[in-house]
Design an enzyme around this catalytic site. Structure first.
Site, short mmCIF file in Angstrom:
data_model
loop_
_atom_site.label_atom_id
_atom_site.label_comp_id
_atom_site.label_asym_id
_atom_site.label_seq_id
_atom_site.Cartn_x
_atom_site.Cartn_y
_atom_site.Cartn_z
N ARG A 100 10.95 -1.92 7.31
CA ARG A 100 11.24 -0.97 6.24
C ARG A 100 9.99 -0.25 5.73
O ARG A 100 10.03 0.95 5.51
CB ARG A 100 12.06 -1.64 5.15
CG ARG A 100 11.36 -2.22 4.01
CD ARG A 100 12.33 -2.85 3.04
NE ARG A 100 13.25 -3.77 3.68
CZ ARG A 100 14.44 -4.07 3.21
NH1 ARG A 100 14.87 -3.54 2.10
NH2 ARG A 100 15.19 -4.94 3.84
N THR A 101 8.89 -0.94 5.59
CA THR A 101 7.70 -0.28 5.06
C THR A 101 7.17 0.75 6.06
O THR A 101 6.82 1.87 5.68
CB THR A 101 6.62 -1.32 4.71
OG1 THR A 101 7.20 -2.27 3.80
CG2 THR A 101 5.42 -0.67 4.03
N LYS A 128 -10.85 -10.94 14.94
CA LYS A 128 -10.30 -9.94 14.02
C LYS A 128 -11.37 -9.01 13.44
O LYS A 128 -11.17 -7.80 13.37
CB LYS A 128 -9.53 -10.62 12.90
CG LYS A 128 -8.25 -11.21 13.43
CD LYS A 128 -7.59 -12.10 12.43
CE LYS A 128 -6.42 -12.80 13.11
NZ LYS A 128 -6.27 -14.16 12.70
N ARG A 150 -1.28 -2.28 7.42
CA ARG A 150 -0.73 -3.59 7.06
C ARG A 150 -1.45 -4.62 7.90
O ARG A 150 -1.60 -4.46 9.12
CB ARG A 150 0.77 -3.66 7.29
CG ARG A 150 1.29 -5.08 7.11
CD ARG A 150 2.77 -5.16 7.06
NE ARG A 150 3.27 -4.70 5.77
CZ ARG A 150 4.48 -4.97 5.30
NH1 ARG A 150 5.31 -5.70 6.02
NH2 ARG A 150 4.88 -4.52 4.14
N HIS A 178 0.31 -5.23 -2.39
CA HIS A 178 1.21 -4.32 -1.69
C HIS A 178 1.52 -3.21 -2.70
O HIS A 178 2.62 -3.14 -3.27
CB HIS A 178 2.47 -5.10 -1.29
CG HIS A 178 3.40 -4.39 -0.37
ND1 HIS A 178 3.23 -3.06 0.02
CD2 HIS A 178 4.54 -4.82 0.25
CE1 HIS A 178 4.22 -2.72 0.83
NE2 HIS A 178 5.02 -3.77 0.98
#
Ligand code: NCD
Length: 354
Positions: A100-101, A128, A150, A178
């Site tokens: 959804r985001t 990372k 994200r 968020h």
């Protein structure tokens, strides 16, 4: 011209904003990644990035919500395609699953005329830190204007914001923040209650792992709402009281007289060890059903950021009750809020250029 159209139309031309795009200062930017909290001169300036709600000022939040409201009206009127961001590139960089985001940002970017690219990256097998920096240099080479990130590590979008030329929007970082979720929640509440100030908002469930809770706490306390967090002691960090919230471990007491009941997903994927005995037991004490909701105000709003675990943190009968639940409207407001954020950041981005 109606106010909402004027608000959306009265922006600098995309071409003007893009003039600074190749200026060398962009490649050695020393600008702070977020607006410095308490700084007078930045109070009404469009921010360069949106990394967190923490440190944002009430006028900045109100301005974003007002603009989002105008986009919500525009979206409902069907006049959705604008060319405000024509020629600009928006990259959705998702290191974590999302439907959804990501879709919401994609729609928001497209409705403003941007070129939208979706990049999904798996973090499982790579170092990372190195990957983020490599990614930053790739994005700089692509002249990306707006970067939506994200990541499962808290702070990753802030690190990227120091390295990329684009305006960065945090679309959820680990258990940190968020911010666009909090803005869309605030917009939804404001549309129903006309204000945020003085409202009692109960945020319930897995607060420990929730970036949604943290962003909402910052936004709502900044806007003078009274925030309660409600859940079992294993899922409510005691340090959260320092953010100006009241802690409740009994759901009926926590919901008593609340104007808004905001449920959180039980984030099992982030849990280390057994923090809840079983889904059944959890629902019995902390799942929102009609009986527990009866403790809140008779017209209290029911919210959930999604995805929902039905029968775990919320009963379907409550989630789908059109008289109480505004969960669908939250999704709708998500697109409007993200349009407002993209619009605002693209202005902040251009205005700071020589
Ligand atoms: C939230 C998230 O990803 O943090 N969901 C969302 O953005 N739609 C909440 C959650 O995953 O529970």
């Amino acid at each position: 011209m109606p106010d909402y159209e004027r608000a959306a139309a009265d922006r600098p031309l995309a071409s003007v904003r893009r003039q600074g795009r190749f200026h060398p200062s962009r490649f050695c930017s020393k600008r702070p990644p977020v607006i410095a909290a308490g700084s007078r001169e930045t109070l009404h300036q469009p921010p360069r990035h949106l990394l967190a709600m923490e440190g944002m000022h009430p006028p900045q939040i109100a301005a974003l919500l007002d603009l989002a409201e105008s986009y919500a009206l525009l979206n409902r009127s069907g006049k959705t395609k604008r060319d405000l961001l024509r020629g600009q590139t928006l990259i959705n960089l998702f290191f974590e699953d999302s439907t959804r985001t990501r879709t919401s940002f994609e729609l928001a970017g497209k409705r403003l005329g941007a070129d939208v690219i979706n990049m999904s990256v798996s973090t499982s097998s790579v170092n990372k830190g190195e990957t983020l920096l490599d990614t930053a240099s790739t994005l700089n080479a692509m002249n990306c204007d707006l970067l939506v990130v994200r990541h499962d590590q808290s702070g990753a979008p802030a690190l990227l914001a120091q390295k990329v030329d684009a305006a960065v929007i945090n679309a959820g970082d680990g258990t940190h923040e968020h911010p666009t979720q909090a803005l869309l929640d605030a917009l939804t509440i404001r549309r129903h209650r006309g204000r945020l100030e003085g409202l009692v908002v109960a945020i319930c469930g897995d607060v420990l792992h929730s970036r949604v809770a943290r962003s909402n706490i910052h936004l709502l306390t900044t806007m003078n709402s009274r925030v309660r967090v409600v859940g079992p002691p294993t899922l409510i960090p005691s340090s959260i009281a320092a953010l100006g919230v009241e802690i409740f471990h009994d759901m009926r007491a926590g919901l008593a007289g609340a104007d808004v009941v905001m449920m959180l997903r039980l984030q099992r994927e982030r849990m280390v060890g057994g923090l809840v005995p079983s889904a059944r037991e959890y629902f019995r004490f902390f799942g929102l059903d009609a009986a527990k909701l009866a403790n809140a105000k008779p017209d209290a709003l029911v919210m959930h950021p999604g995805p929902m675990n039905r029968g775990v943190e919320i009963d379907s009968a409550v989630a789908d009750d059109p008289q109480r639940s505004v969960i669908r409207e939250q999704v709708e407001m998500g697109v409007a809020v993200r349009m407002a954020v993209l619009d605002t950041l693209s202005r902040g981005h251009g205005r700071n250029e020589p």
